[in-house]
Structure formats: structure tokens, C-alpha cells
Design a protein around this motif. Structure first.
Motif, PDB file in Angstrom:
ATOM      1  N   SER A 139       0.833  -1.203   0.000  1.00 50.51           N
ATOM      2  CA  SER A 139       0.000   0.000   0.000  1.00 50.51           C
ATOM      3  C   SER A 139       0.873   1.260   0.000  1.00 50.51           C
ATOM      4  CB  SER A 139      -0.894   0.015   1.237  1.00 50.51           C
ATOM      5  OG  SER A 139      -1.776  -1.067   1.238  1.00 50.51           O
ATOM      6  N   SER A 140       0.470   2.237  -0.807  1.00 52.74           N
ATOM      7  CA  SER A 140       1.142   3.540  -0.870  1.00 52.74           C
ATOM      8  C   SER A 140       2.635   3.436  -1.141  1.00 52.74           C
ATOM      9  CB  SER A 140       0.884   4.329   0.431  1.00 52.74           C
ATOM     10  OG  SER A 140      -0.456   4.727   0.518  1.00 52.74           O
ATOM     11  N   CYS A 141       3.042   2.388  -1.821  1.00 52.14           N
ATOM     12  CA  CYS A 141       4.422   2.311  -2.330  1.00 52.14           C
ATOM     13  C   CYS A 141       4.392   2.993  -3.698  1.00 52.14           C
ATOM     14  CB  CYS A 141       4.883   0.866  -2.437  1.00 52.14           C
ATOM     15  SG  CYS A 141       5.062   0.033  -0.845  1.00 52.14           S
ATOM     16  N   THR A 169      -3.839  11.293  -1.729  1.00 54.20           N
ATOM     17  CA  THR A 169      -2.699  12.104  -2.148  1.00 54.20           C
ATOM     18  C   THR A 169      -1.708  11.305  -2.993  1.00 54.20           C
ATOM     19  OG1 THR A 169      -1.537  11.608  -0.075  1.00 54.20           O
ATOM     20  CG2 THR A 169      -2.880  13.612  -0.140  1.00 54.20           C
ATOM     21  N   ASP A 170      -1.730   9.974  -2.850  1.00 51.23           N
ATOM     22  CA  ASP A 170      -0.830   9.139  -3.643  1.00 51.23           C
ATOM     23  C   ASP A 170      -1.186   9.157  -5.122  1.00 51.23           C
ATOM     24  OD1 ASP A 170       0.430   8.364  -1.288  1.00 51.23           O
ATOM     25  OD2 ASP A 170      -0.843   6.592  -1.048  1.00 51.23           O
ATOM     26  N   TYR A 198      -9.014   3.296  -3.202  1.00 57.89           N
ATOM     27  CA  TYR A 198      -8.573   4.577  -3.752  1.00 57.89           C
ATOM     28  C   TYR A 198      -7.694   4.444  -4.995  1.00 57.89           C
ATOM     29  CZ  TYR A 198     -10.741   7.282  -0.107  1.00 57.89           C
ATOM     30  OH  TYR A 198     -11.680   7.864   0.708  1.00 57.89           O
ATOM     31  N   MET A 199      -7.661   3.274  -5.600  1.00 53.44           N
ATOM     32  CA  MET A 199      -6.989   3.181  -6.897  1.00 53.44           C
ATOM     33  C   MET A 199      -7.864   3.817  -7.964  1.00 53.44           C
ATOM     34  SD  MET A 199      -5.104  -0.567  -7.016  1.00 53.44           S
ATOM     35  CE  MET A 199      -4.653  -0.301  -8.738  1.00 53.44           C
ATOM     36  N   LEU A 200      -7.237   4.417  -8.947  1.00 57.04           N
ATOM     37  CA  LEU A 200      -7.972   5.094 -10.020  1.00 57.04           C
ATOM     38  C   LEU A 200      -8.350   4.079 -11.095  1.00 57.04           C
ATOM     39  CD1 LEU A 200      -5.830   8.346 -10.325  1.00 57.04           C
ATOM     40  CD2 LEU A 200      -8.011   8.044  -9.133  1.00 57.04           C
TER      41      LEU A 200
END
Length: 319
Positions: A139-141, A169-170, A198-200
Motif C-alpha cells: 500500500s502507498s508504495c 494524495t498518492d 482509492y486506486m484510479l
């Protein structure tokens, strides 16, 4: 012998039994107090018996200096002597620490590396050494993408759980992450548990994942506003979908049993004590010299199931 009948001979307990006892102590006590008690206890905490499960995520968040984090990771993995089954560490500062993990912890079943500075090219180079991993958290890498996910999928053939949760924000400024969704769909067919909050991505990408991963039972889509969850519920009634419109965090009870196999006993080369007694003022004690102490540090020992873990983020409300 008469004395042993009257008094407990603690030094004669099996090392793995002592390891289970030491699990009730703080990390600082295990590293700096226990070794001074007697030679047998010193050998136990210097070997793998206490270090088959390690969770230092909270400690990593408190110790921001890369050299401190690197030193702790190196020391604890070295002590596991190749028997490490679960490693939970965050904010890895560079690729070299990740490479060290891959080289010296090949028995890993659960690997959690949120918010770490690892890159696609290094993941592609070392993923084959992590073939036993069944649960992965990246996550968030932000420096990795579809290439790294593809490498993990191709080399970790028993992967059943993936956490690739992003923070808003990522993904700020990115167009989409459909390539990551495709990498998951095409290379991780055994997934049962997937978190991609929260992936696009849009509905089509999620449908591809659900169609390719036939064993999928749980799917976290919090914050994936472009996904039609109603369509997913209709098309995949056996799939539990969380989101996309969820405002708060939740507890995740996913865990996977780990193997007892270990094929590398040769990497233990750390010298934290001399031939006779634990050396006062050694590197183990120096870790605590910053005055912050071990309060935020949790070390888990092999003894059964994993506890429940949340994702560790506070998410903004749905737009």
C-alpha cells in the motif's frame, strides 16, 4: 541433580520453549536484559527462536532516520536465521533494504511493506526470492506500479492476499491505474482477498479482476468512485464487496498460516555478544539511545494465528 528437583532449571528448557516465554517481554528487554541472565538465554535471543514473526510498523513510523530503520531490520532478520515467516515493516528507505529482506528471509509467508521506497526494477530483480509469500501489502508504495505487481504475481504463485490500498494524495495527478488492475487480473489467479482502495480504476477493470480471479471472496474498493458496486453485486453474488462509498476504516481479519520449512541457516553472521557474556554497550542497546524507547514497537512471535490488522489509514469522506 538434587538441586534440579527442588528448583527450576530454567537454563535447561528447550530453546523454542524459552522463546515462547520471552514473547511476553518487551523488545528492549529481550535485546538488552535477557542476554545478561545466563549463557543459555543469551543463545536463545541471539538465535531464531524469538524472531519468526516480526511486526515493527509502529516503531518504523516513530524512527524516521533511515539508518536506524535499516539497522533494526538487518539485526532482527539476521537473528531469524532464515526462519522468518512474517515481516511487517513500513517506510523502508531504499531498495537495498528490500533486497536484503529478499536475500535473507526466503521463508516469508506474509510480507507487509506499506509506504516504502521500493522500485519496479528492483522488485523485478528479487521477486523470485519471495516465492513463498502468500500475503503481500504494498500500500502507498508510490515508486512501484504494474511492473512490480506483475513480477510479484508471476513469482509468488501461492499469493492469496494482496493489499494495494492508496491514499488520495498518492494518486493525485494520475490519470488511471488500469495497468495495475490488469497486472493483478492476469498474474494473481489464486487471490481470495484483495484490497485496492482509492486506486484510479473503473468498473471494467474490476470486472476483469473478478473474472480472472475465480477464488476471490473479498474485494475492498473504498474510494474507487468510478466503480459500479451494484453491477458487481449482481454479477458476482458470492463476492463480498466493500465500498466504494465507505467513510471510515475497518478491521481486516485476513491471515494466512505459515510454513515451518527453512532452507537457509547460513546467513546468521551477526556478532552481538562475545564468547562468554552479552557485551554491554553493544548495537542492541544503541538502538534505544535516542531516548524514545520501545513503546511503539511490537514484535510478534510464531505461535498460531495472526491478530487482526486494520489498514492504518484515515480516509476522507466520499465526495
Amino acid at each position: 541433580m538434587g538441586e534440579c528437583n527442588e528448583y527450576r532449571c530454567w537454563e535447561e528448557l528447550l530453546p523454542d520453549a524459552l522463546g515462547l516465554i520471552f514473547r511476553n517481554l518487551s523488545l528492549q528487554e529481550v535485546l538488552t536484559v535477557v542476554p545478561r541472565v545466563c549463557k543459555s538465554w543469551s543463545r536463545v535471543v541471539s538465535g531464531p527462536y524469538c524472531w519468526q514473526e516480526i511486526n515493527i510498523q509502529d516503531w518504523c513510523e516513530q524512527h524516521k532516520k533511515p539508518e536506524e530503520l535499516t539497522r533494526m531490520v538487518h539485526m532482527l532478520i539476521a537473528r531469524s536465521s532464515g526462519s522468518l515467516r512474517r515481516l511487517s515493516v513500513s517506510v523502508l528507505p531504499n531498495d537495498s533494504v528490500f533486497t536484503f529482506i529478499a536475500d535473507h528471509a526466503r521463508s516469508l509467508k506474509t510480507l507487509e511493506l506499506p509506504r516504502s521506497e521500493i522500485s519496479d526494477c528492483v522488485v523485478e530483480g528479487v521477486a523470485q526470492r519471495l516465492s513463498n509469500v502468500t500475503f503481500l501489502d504494498v500500500s502507498s508504495c508510490n515508486k512501484i506500479g504494474a511492473r512490480a505487481l506483475e513480477a510479484f504475481g508471476k513469482n509468488c504463485r501461492s499469493l492469496v492476499g494482496l493489499r494495494r490500498v492508496m491514499h488520495p494524495t498518492d494518486v493525485d495527478g494520475k490519470v488511471c491505474q488500469h495497468d495495475e488492475a490488469r497486472a493483478i487480473a492476469c498474474n494473481m489467479p489464486k487471490l481470495r482477498h484483495l484490497e485496492i482502495g482509492y486506486m484510479l480504476i473503473e468498473t471494467k477493470a474490476v470486472v476483469e479482476i473478478a473474472s480472472q480471479c475465480h477464488d476471490l471472496k473479498f474485494l475492498d474498493l473504498r474510494g474507487c468512485w468510478g466503480v459500479d458496486d451494484k453491477l458487481l453485486e449482481e454479477r458476482y453474488p458470492g463476492l463480498k464487496v466493500l465500498g466504494p462509498r465507505v467513510d471510515d476504516i475497518y478491521e481486516n481479519s485476513f491471515w494466512e498460516e505459515c510454513s515451518d520449512d527453512s532452507d537457509d541457516d547460513s546467513i546468521y553472521s551477526w556478532e552481538f555478544m562475545d564468547d562468554e557474556y552479552y557485551a554491554i554497550g553493544s548495537d542492541d542497546e544503541a538502538i534505544w539511545d535516542d531516548g524514545q524507547g520501545p513503546e511503539g514497537l511490537e514484535v510478534r512471535f510464531w505461535g498460531g494465528e495472526f491478530s487482526e490488522y486494520g489498514t492504518g489509514f484515515d480516509w476522507p469522506s466520499s465526495p
